[in-house]
Scaffold this motif. Structure first.
Motif, PDB file in Angstrom:
ATOM      1  N   THR A  48       0.653  -1.407  -0.044  1.00 41.68           N
ATOM      2  CA  THR A  48       0.034   0.278   0.084  1.00 41.68           C
ATOM      3  C   THR A  48       0.616   1.577   0.267  1.00 41.68           C
ATOM      4  O   THR A  48       0.362   2.300  -0.043  1.00 41.68           O
ATOM      5  N   GLY A  49       2.297   1.009   0.402  1.00 39.14           N
ATOM      6  CA  GLY A  49       3.527   2.391  -0.573  1.00 39.14           C
ATOM      7  C   GLY A  49       4.265   2.630   0.679  1.00 39.14           C
ATOM      8  O   GLY A  49       5.183   3.581   0.473  1.00 39.14           O
ATOM      9  N   LYS A  50       3.473   1.915   1.707  1.00 39.62           N
ATOM     10  CA  LYS A  50       3.919   3.051   3.044  1.00 39.62           C
ATOM     11  C   LYS A  50       5.080   2.376   3.389  1.00 39.62           C
ATOM     12  O   LYS A  50       5.857   3.710   3.312  1.00 39.62           O
TER      13      LYS A  50
HETATM   14  C1  LIG Z   1      -4.436  -7.576   6.433  1.00 33.37           C
HETATM   15  C2  LIG Z   1      -3.093  -6.915   7.371  1.00 33.37           C
HETATM   16  C3  LIG Z   1      -2.042  -8.060   8.032  1.00 33.37           C
HETATM   17  C4  LIG Z   1      -1.215  -7.052   8.410  1.00 33.37           C
HETATM   18  N1  LIG Z   1      -0.536  -7.916   9.472  1.00 33.37           N
HETATM   19  C5  LIG Z   1       0.736  -7.383   9.778  1.00 33.37           C
HETATM   20  C6  LIG Z   1       1.197  -8.046  11.140  1.00 33.37           C
HETATM   21  O1  LIG Z   1       1.115  -9.264  10.978  1.00 33.37           O
HETATM   22  N2  LIG Z   1       2.258  -7.334  11.959  1.00 33.37           N
HETATM   23  C7  LIG Z   1       1.856  -6.361  11.802  1.00 33.37           C
HETATM   24  O2  LIG Z   1       3.520  -5.655  12.151  1.00 33.37           O
HETATM   25  N3  LIG Z   1       1.569  -5.353  10.784  1.00 33.37           N
HETATM   26  C8  LIG Z   1       0.323  -6.022   9.942  1.00 33.37           C
HETATM   27  N4  LIG Z   1       0.042  -5.412   9.175  1.00 33.37           N
HETATM   28  C9  LIG Z   1       0.447  -3.525   9.053  1.00 33.37           C
HETATM   29  C10 LIG Z   1       1.495  -2.963   7.615  1.00 33.37           C
HETATM   30  O3  LIG Z   1       1.993  -4.165   7.937  1.00 33.37           O
HETATM   31  C11 LIG Z   1       1.225  -1.733   7.807  1.00 33.37           C
HETATM   32  O4  LIG Z   1       0.248  -1.273   7.392  1.00 33.37           O
HETATM   33  C12 LIG Z   1       2.122  -1.380   6.528  1.00 33.37           C
HETATM   34  O5  LIG Z   1       2.786  -0.209   7.151  1.00 33.37           O
HETATM   35  C13 LIG Z   1       2.080  -1.362   5.224  1.00 33.37           C
HETATM   36  O6  LIG Z   1       3.415  -1.733   4.844  1.00 33.37           O
HETATM   37  P1  LIG Z   1       2.915  -0.834   2.507  1.00 33.37           P
HETATM   38  O7  LIG Z   1       1.697   0.105   2.552  1.00 33.37           O
HETATM   39  O8  LIG Z   1       4.388  -0.577   2.686  1.00 33.37           O
HETATM   40  O9  LIG Z   1       2.151  -2.723   2.060  1.00 33.37           O
HETATM   41  C14 LIG Z   1      -0.727  -5.427   8.346  1.00 33.37           C
HETATM   42  C15 LIG Z   1      -1.563  -5.061   7.567  1.00 33.37           C
HETATM   43  C16 LIG Z   1      -3.077  -5.427   7.428  1.00 33.37           C
HETATM   44  C17 LIG Z   1      -4.286  -4.831   6.085  1.00 33.37           C
END
Ligand SMILES: Cc1cc2nc3c(=O)[nH]c(=O)nc-3n(C[C@H](O)[C@H](O)[C@H](O)COP(=O)(O)O)c2cc1C
Length: 170
Positions: A12-14
């Protein structure tokens, strides 16, 4: 040729935003080259003695899906002689039992393949229950929580990059 290769995955870009902040803090693309792991071949790691790995945790304790796809390729990379730093994004409130697991999974694998881990980060200021990213009471790398502590991201990145400049010896 950039000295440091930063390899990240993002859904999701974070994590990509944090990668760009780290690149900027190091001095830009002449120092740090960004690689989205979805487009990477294992041989691209050969260009770098200094590597930064960025991975969010998804699906309750798992690697982000592009990193999941690349994971078997890691066996084709010789990490001996490389200094490797890790950063993750995660959600310590929603996923307190699996906070930042992904960087723990990657660090375990890459250090088994010969990588030398740098950039350990204290757990002060976080509130979670469990994490695979802990080693001797510290995170294996920079833990970013854009979901709950985005106001701290900038200062955390600045402090970690200053630490890495010393630990990389740059
Ligand atoms: C369905 C779902 C499962 C997730 N599982 C975890 C997890 O197990 N541990 C954690 O620290 N964060 C978890 N997250 C949070 C994401 O890691 C966090 O929003 C992250 O910044 C997303 O990075 P990205 O935008 O680069 O993909 C989860 C988020 C979602 C929506």
């Amino acid at each position: 040729m950039a000295k440091i290769g930063l390899f990240f995955g993002t859904t999701t870009g974070k994590t990509e935003s944090v990668a760009e902040m780290i690149q900027k803090e190091f001095g830009g693309e002449s120092v740090v080259k960004l690689h989205n792991i979805i487009d990477v071949e294992a041989s691209e790691f050969e260009d770098y003695q200094y590597v930064i790995i960025g991975c969010p945790t998804w699906n309750i304790g798992e690697l982000q899906s592009d990193w999941e796809g690349f994971f078997p390729e890691l066996d084709n990379i010789d990490f001996h002689g490389k200094k490797v730093a890790y950063f993750g994004t995660g959600d310590q409130v929603g996923y307190a039992d699996n906070f930042q697991d992904a960087i723990g999974i990657l660090e375990e694998k890459i250090s088994d393949l010969g990588g030398t881990t740098v950039g350990y980060w204290p757990t002060d200021g976080y509130d979670f229950n469990e994490s695979k990213a802990l080693r001797n009471g510290k995170f294996v790398g920079l833990a970013i929580d854009e979901d709950n502590q985005s106001d701290l991201t900038n200062e955390r990145v600045k402090a970690w990059v200053a630490q890495l400049k010393k630990e990389f010896g740059l």
